[in-house]
Design a protein around this motif. Sequence first.
Motif, short mmCIF file in Angstrom:
data_model
loop_
_atom_site.label_atom_id
_atom_site.label_comp_id
_atom_site.label_asym_id
_atom_site.label_seq_id
_atom_site.Cartn_x
_atom_site.Cartn_y
_atom_site.Cartn_z
N PHE A 215 0.49 -5.16 25.27
CA PHE A 215 -0.19 -3.86 25.15
C PHE A 215 -0.19 -3.21 26.52
N VAL A 216 0.36 -2.00 26.59
CA VAL A 216 0.33 -1.26 27.86
C VAL A 216 -0.28 0.12 27.61
N GLY A 217 -0.66 0.79 28.68
CA GLY A 217 -1.24 2.13 28.53
C GLY A 217 -2.31 2.36 29.57
N GLN A 218 -2.64 3.63 29.70
CA GLN A 218 -3.66 4.07 30.66
C GLN A 218 -4.97 3.27 30.52
N SER A 219 -5.69 3.13 31.60
CA SER A 219 -7.00 2.47 31.53
C SER A 219 -7.91 3.20 30.56
N GLY A 220 -8.65 2.46 29.78
CA GLY A 220 -9.67 3.07 28.94
C GLY A 220 -9.22 3.46 27.54
N VAL A 221 -7.93 3.27 27.24
CA VAL A 221 -7.45 3.66 25.90
C VAL A 221 -7.84 2.64 24.83
N GLY A 222 -8.23 1.44 25.27
CA GLY A 222 -8.72 0.45 24.31
C GLY A 222 -7.79 -0.74 24.09
N LYS A 223 -6.97 -1.06 25.06
CA LYS A 223 -6.05 -2.21 24.90
C LYS A 223 -6.83 -3.51 24.68
N SER A 224 -7.81 -3.75 25.56
CA SER A 224 -8.58 -4.99 25.43
C SER A 224 -9.39 -4.99 24.14
N SER A 225 -9.89 -3.81 23.75
CA SER A 225 -10.65 -3.73 22.50
C SER A 225 -9.77 -4.06 21.29
N ILE A 226 -8.51 -3.65 21.33
CA ILE A 226 -7.60 -3.97 20.23
C ILE A 226 -7.35 -5.47 20.18
N VAL A 227 -7.14 -6.07 21.36
CA VAL A 227 -6.94 -7.53 21.39
C VAL A 227 -8.19 -8.22 20.83
N ASN A 228 -9.36 -7.76 21.21
CA ASN A 228 -10.60 -8.33 20.68
C ASN A 228 -10.69 -8.19 19.16
N ALA A 229 -10.23 -7.05 18.64
CA ALA A 229 -10.29 -6.84 17.20
C ALA A 229 -9.31 -7.76 16.46
N ILE A 267 -0.21 -9.97 24.71
CA ILE A 267 -0.57 -9.92 26.12
C ILE A 267 -1.38 -8.65 26.39
N ASP A 268 -2.57 -8.83 26.95
CA ASP A 268 -3.40 -7.69 27.36
C ASP A 268 -3.05 -7.42 28.83
N SER A 269 -2.80 -6.18 29.16
CA SER A 269 -2.39 -5.89 30.54
C SER A 269 -3.40 -4.97 31.20
N PRO A 270 -3.48 -5.03 32.53
CA PRO A 270 -4.43 -4.17 33.22
C PRO A 270 -4.00 -2.72 33.09
N GLY A 271 -4.94 -1.82 33.04
CA GLY A 271 -4.61 -0.41 32.90
C GLY A 271 -4.23 0.18 34.23
N VAL A 272 -3.52 1.27 34.16
CA VAL A 272 -3.25 2.03 35.38
C VAL A 272 -3.73 3.45 35.10
N ARG A 273 -4.14 4.13 36.16
CA ARG A 273 -4.60 5.52 35.98
C ARG A 273 -3.43 6.39 35.66
N GLU A 274 -2.38 6.25 36.46
CA GLU A 274 -1.19 7.04 36.17
C GLU A 274 0.03 6.17 36.36
#
Length: 351
Positions: A215-229, A267-274
């Motif tokens: 899972f990739v994408g900007q910080s705060g979009v919910g990657k970790s939340s999706i992994v948790n779900a 794989i949960d990945s750290p977010g990046v701002r840009e």
Amino acid sequence: MAKQKKLSHSQSRRIRDNHNKRIAKAKKPQEDDDFLEDNLLGPQTFGQVITRYGQHADVENPAGENVKCHIRRTAGSLVCGDKVIWRPYNQSDSDFAGIIEAVEPRESEFVRPDFYDGLKPVAANIDQILIVAALLPDLAPNIIDRYLIAVEQLDITPVLLINKLDLIDDTNRELVADIQHMYESIGYKVVVLSAKLEQGIEQIKSLLVDKTSVFVGQSGVGKSSIVNAILPSVDIETKQVSDNSRLGVHTTTASRLYRLENGGSIIDSPGVREFAMWHLENEQILHGFVEFRPYLHQCKFRDCKHQKDPGCALQKAIADGLVSDTRYQSYLKILQTVTDITLRHQSKESK
Ligand SMILES: Nc1nc2c(ncn2[C@@H]2O[C@H](COP(=O)(O)OP(=O)(O)O)[C@@H](O)[C@H]2O)c(=O)[nH]1
Ligand SMILES: [Mg+2]
Ligand SMILES: [Zn+2]
């Protein structure tokens, strides 16, 4: 650049000697390697890196358990998903179970540019990339396109996830539908979901079977939340998107791999701002826009820049409504940010 002076023989020899000394020093085992004599180590064992933090890593052992390992300095670069050879300690009075000695060549890797460190691998040996976007912090094609460009450089199929569908209301319904339609019409799979309401999670799960997905994408979009779900037992810490800035907060600091019960890994990945693009050539950025490709060799001039050039087939396709102008504007904008950064860099160097 200053013209380089020719070095005398003795100067060259001194440089060579120093260089060799440095290499010999780098090859010398770490101090704490001294106690790692062969008889203190068990047999070479295969494993996969679950997560990497500084000079340590969690490795999955053959029993499927995660164990904490040191990393030999000579092992080379290591990231989540790497397949490694490690050796268990026969005896250990710390919570470390062994030491990683070597890394197998990566079958694939997803990298992100880092302002300080150059290119940083995010995950290795992956076969699916899930690009997550959401209304909050910001649902914008330009952000999504940056990830698509990066994935299109690889031999990996991306899937676009639009999370937080519970935030859809009359003010943004059309935006979400337009974005979904735009990406579907150029061949991408798009899933609209809500990690919060657990809507669309079953559909995501069906995409994950027997694959290693990141899972990739900007910080705060919910990657970790999706992994948790997907894996309620995991319970990764997630963070509120700060309301005033609408910028995501970085909570996940290193990528981490999780096994799925019915085969496959996520794989949960750290977010990046840009997600910056300065590591790519203009040609690669253009290549990242899949629907442009059929037109690029039909332009009147071979060196067509596809901007205001006469006889540009891409411009004609946009005018005819065959290519989305939103995507084209996004391409121009990304190209511009890359040019700006390059110019700034050059002017700094020439000072
Ligand atoms: N409304 C809503 N908020 C969500 C949803 N998924 C995640 N969030 C929230 O978005 C914020 C960031 O989530 P997180 O999983 O940490 O994002 P990450 O940085 O991409 O890993 C947290 O406050 C989550 O509770 C969703 O489906 N709907
Ligand atoms: Mg996270
Ligand atoms: Zn053209």
